[in-house]
Design an enzyme around this catalytic site. Sequence first.
Site, mmCIF file in Angstrom:
data_model
loop_
_atom_site.group_PDB
_atom_site.id
_atom_site.type_symbol
_atom_site.label_atom_id
_atom_site.label_comp_id
_atom_site.label_asym_id
_atom_site.label_seq_id
_atom_site.Cartn_x
_atom_site.Cartn_y
_atom_site.Cartn_z
ATOM 1 N N SER A 102 0.666 -1.070 0.049
ATOM 2 C CA SER A 102 -0.066 -0.018 -0.045
ATOM 3 C C SER A 102 0.949 1.078 0.144
ATOM 4 C CB SER A 102 -0.890 0.030 1.086
ATOM 5 O OG SER A 102 -1.490 1.134 1.544
ATOM 6 N N TYR B 68 -1.664 -0.916 10.430
ATOM 7 C CA TYR B 68 -1.965 -0.969 8.896
ATOM 8 C C TYR B 68 -0.789 -0.582 8.131
ATOM 9 C CZ TYR B 68 -3.856 -1.374 4.228
ATOM 10 O OH TYR B 68 -4.300 -1.569 2.896
#
Length: 259
Positions: free
Chosen positions: A149, A162
């Site tokens: 990501s 995350y």
Amino acid sequence: MKASDLFSLKGRVALVTGASSGLGIQFAKALADNGAAIALVARRAERLAKLKSEIEAQGGRAVAIEADVTDHAAMVRAFDEAEKAFGTVTILINNAGVAQQPVRATDVTPEEWRRVLGVDLDAVFYWAQEAARRMVAAKAAGSIVNIASVLGYGVAKGVASYATAKAAVIQVTKSLAVELAFKGVRVNAIAPGWFVTEINDKYLESEAGAAMKRDIPMGRFGEAGDLDGTLLLLASDAGRYITGTTIVVDGGQVVQIKG
């Protein structure tokens, strides 16, 4: 060589984790449309069955395998079932992941930390490890594509676990690539920016999401198909000399994060 030949996946066997929703569905369809036999892995069996039928209706081949990516025994079983159906998995798309509910780092509980890292980091490593072991044992060249990501490059408030997991996925990708290159197994990653999926659609359609969109140089969120080219590059012989890299696909977002 024609592009259609260069990017062809005919004769390849691909396994896609998290194949029951979001990017996983798109990845599976893109791989199948270009000739790969697909092992669809996720926890939601009904969704997998539906996707399997859709792929087969388009002339593709697929098998649905219900499995939790955090369950080691289920992982081994998934690879066994994929091999039984089609042969050695030579393309792994390590896509399964969970989002973190926005919470300040000082309020993240041990349980939430482990939940996010268990899926978004630990499972990525173990599935890549298992895929690599089997490719090497079969003396089969292959490709592992991990889904990272843009938050692996720069953080935002409320996503400590995350962002940490995704940054680690980038390092795992590099580490595996270095160790597996001489065996013919390539390991790369894709770092998507903001793509609208059922996990984040409510947030991205909110006022906060609209503000985020304005900060993306291209002025929009990612759409279905925007990752297909990168996926096929890394999975096919078109990327046969690419390993250890992470390709950012984000409409220019990470350029601003990095400065």
